[in-house]
Design an enzyme around this catalytic site. Structure first.
Site, PDB file in Angstrom:
ATOM      1  N   ASP A   1       0.815  -1.219   0.000  1.00 35.71           N
ATOM      2  CA  ASP A   1       0.000   0.000   0.000  1.00 35.71           C
ATOM      3  C   ASP A   1       0.849   1.270   0.000  1.00 35.71           C
ATOM      4  O   ASP A   1       0.316   2.369  -0.095  1.00 35.71           O
ATOM      5  CB  ASP A   1      -0.980   0.014   1.195  1.00 35.71           C
ATOM      6  CG  ASP A   1      -0.305  -0.208   2.537  1.00 35.71           C
ATOM      7  OD1 ASP A   1       0.651  -1.005   2.603  1.00 35.71           O
ATOM      8  OD2 ASP A   1      -0.724   0.421   3.529  1.00 35.71           O
TER       9      ASP A   1
ATOM     10  N   ASP B   1       4.077   3.762   8.868  1.00 34.66           N
ATOM     11  CA  ASP B   1       3.329   2.720   9.590  1.00 34.66           C
ATOM     12  C   ASP B   1       4.129   2.297  10.808  1.00 34.66           C
ATOM     13  O   ASP B   1       5.288   1.912  10.691  1.00 34.66           O
ATOM     14  CB  ASP B   1       3.144   1.482   8.699  1.00 34.66           C
ATOM     15  CG  ASP B   1       2.101   1.683   7.617  1.00 34.66           C
ATOM     16  OD1 ASP B   1       1.702   2.837   7.400  1.00 34.66           O
ATOM     17  OD2 ASP B   1       1.701   0.683   7.003  1.00 34.66           O
TER      18      ASP B   1
ATOM     19  N   HIS C   1      -3.775   6.794   7.472  1.00 35.72           N
ATOM     20  CA  HIS C   1      -3.697   5.338   7.348  1.00 35.72           C
ATOM     21  C   HIS C   1      -4.827   4.642   8.109  1.00 35.72           C
ATOM     22  O   HIS C   1      -4.622   3.601   8.727  1.00 35.72           O
ATOM     23  CB  HIS C   1      -2.315   4.870   7.847  1.00 35.72           C
ATOM     24  CG  HIS C   1      -1.884   3.542   7.291  1.00 35.72           C
ATOM     25  ND1 HIS C   1      -2.195   2.364   7.910  1.00 35.72           N
ATOM     26  CD2 HIS C   1      -1.178   3.213   6.199  1.00 35.72           C
ATOM     27  CE1 HIS C   1      -1.673   1.359   7.210  1.00 35.72           C
ATOM     28  NE2 HIS C   1      -1.056   1.854   6.164  1.00 35.72           N
TER      29      HIS C   1
END
Ligand code: ZN
Ligand code: ZN
Length: 354
Positions: A53, A196, A254
């Protein structure tokens, strides 16, 4: 996963005339085309890690650049593994018309850009993953023209020397030191993009007193176990970290596709009020401290061009694009978003380069 309203990871950092793309999820080139930025010949791209992603938009974008005959070199930065990744991607995008330089960056690496530095730090995501902190060096204090005149300094090159922090000697032999005409150094801006990660001590450390911390909040606290298993954060975890780091603004990104935004925002704001959940095409305007706090400019990068096209985007409701639950919180200033009525176009960039 993308939703009808949200694209995958991709953020553009603008500073003066500079443009740096951080992550390039599937669809990023089209989002750029739809924005006031356009699909410009980006000189450099930073990848945080190699989950799909965050990079699947690269091959398509690199190919588009080649179809346009780009010849300006492109530098791609990322954690270790970048060379292997490109060995695979090469089969997709084939031969390019411009050189690509791959730069693997590790925890503690610093890219010195003169007026600012890009500090690379490790995050906690179960794979090699970098966060990037953009840290400006302090700016010289304000030059007090009246004080300089009162000391008998003639306007001209001597002003410049004092402004550059150098002592000067006047005709009569009198020395004037920069401290007599310059105010205290003014702090630069700091923007931290964590990528992330589960809540991590490394992020807390680098984000101390940052103007903006962009942090993921993949889940709400009700899914904290899942967040832990997958090395992601909840809104609560991110907000606690922002509070401990004393940042000025926390921007949550996110989100899992089951969240629309307001629920994540509410949860985080209960702990850290200065939280926003930007949407695609929002801008965060990071101002110099003396000019005010960072602010979210909703739809600041959205162009009205496509609305003018007869067969353009479907607009509200087309293709079932609406949120699945409720209508969001259009009145909540912290959720970026409703483009209707927002004035488009370059009004906010990211503050002057100063
Ligand atoms: Zn990931
Ligand atoms: Zn991700």
């Amino acid at each position: 996963m993308p939703t009808a309203r949200r694209g995958l990871a991709g953020m553009l950092v603008r500073r003066g005339g500079e443009r740096m793309l951080v992550d390039c999820g599937e669809g990023t080139q089209r989002q750029l085309l739809r924005s006031t930025v356009g699909l410009i010949e980006l000189p450099e791209i930073f990848l945080t890690h190699y989950h799909a992603d965050h990079y699947l938009g690269l091959p398509g974008m690199l190919k588009t650049f080649a179809l346009r005959g780009r010849d300006v070199p492109l530098v791609v930065h990322g954690p270790p593994g970048l060379t292997d990744l490109f060995a695979g991607l090469q089969r997709i995008f084939g031969k390019l018309t411009y050189p690509i330089e791959l730069v693997e960056l590790r925890d503690g690496d610093v890219l010195d850009r003169g007026e600012y530095r890009i500090v690379v730090f490790r995050v906690s995501h179960g794979v090699a993953a970098n966060g990037y902190a953009f840290v400006e060096v302090p700016r010289p204090g304000r030059f007090d023209v009246d004080a300089a005149r009162a000391l008998g300094v003639p306007e001209g090159p001597l002003f410049g020397r004092l402004q550059a922090g150098k002592a000067i000697a006047l005709a009569g032999g009198v020395e004037v030191r920069p401290g007599q005409v310059l105010g205290a150094p003014r702090s630069g801006r700091k923007v931290v993009l964590a990528g992330d990660t589960a809540p991590a001590a490394t992020v807390l450390e680098v984000a101390g007193e940052a103007d903006v911390l962009v942090h993921e909040a993949t889940f709400a606290e009700e899914e904290s176990e899942r967040a832990e298993e997958t090395a992601h954060s909840t809104a609560t975890g991110a907000a606690r970290l922002a509070r401990a780091a004393k940042v000025k603004m926390l921007a949550l990104t996110h989100l899992s596709n089951r969240y629309f935004g307001p629920e994540i925002l509410r949860e985080a704001r209960g702990i850290f009020p200065e939280t926003v959940v930007p949407r695609d095409f929002d801008i965060i305007d990071v101002r110099f401290q003396e000019r005010g706090s960072p602010r979210l400019v909703k739809a600041g990068a959205r162009t009205t061009r496509e609305e003018a096209e007869p067969h353009g985007e479907h607009g509200a409701g087309g293709g079932g694009g609406g949120p699945r639950r409720g209508g969001g919180d259009p009145d909540d200033p912290g959720v970026g978003g409703d483009p209707v009525g927002a004035s488009p176009g370059g009004r906010a960039a990211s503050g002057g380069a100063g």
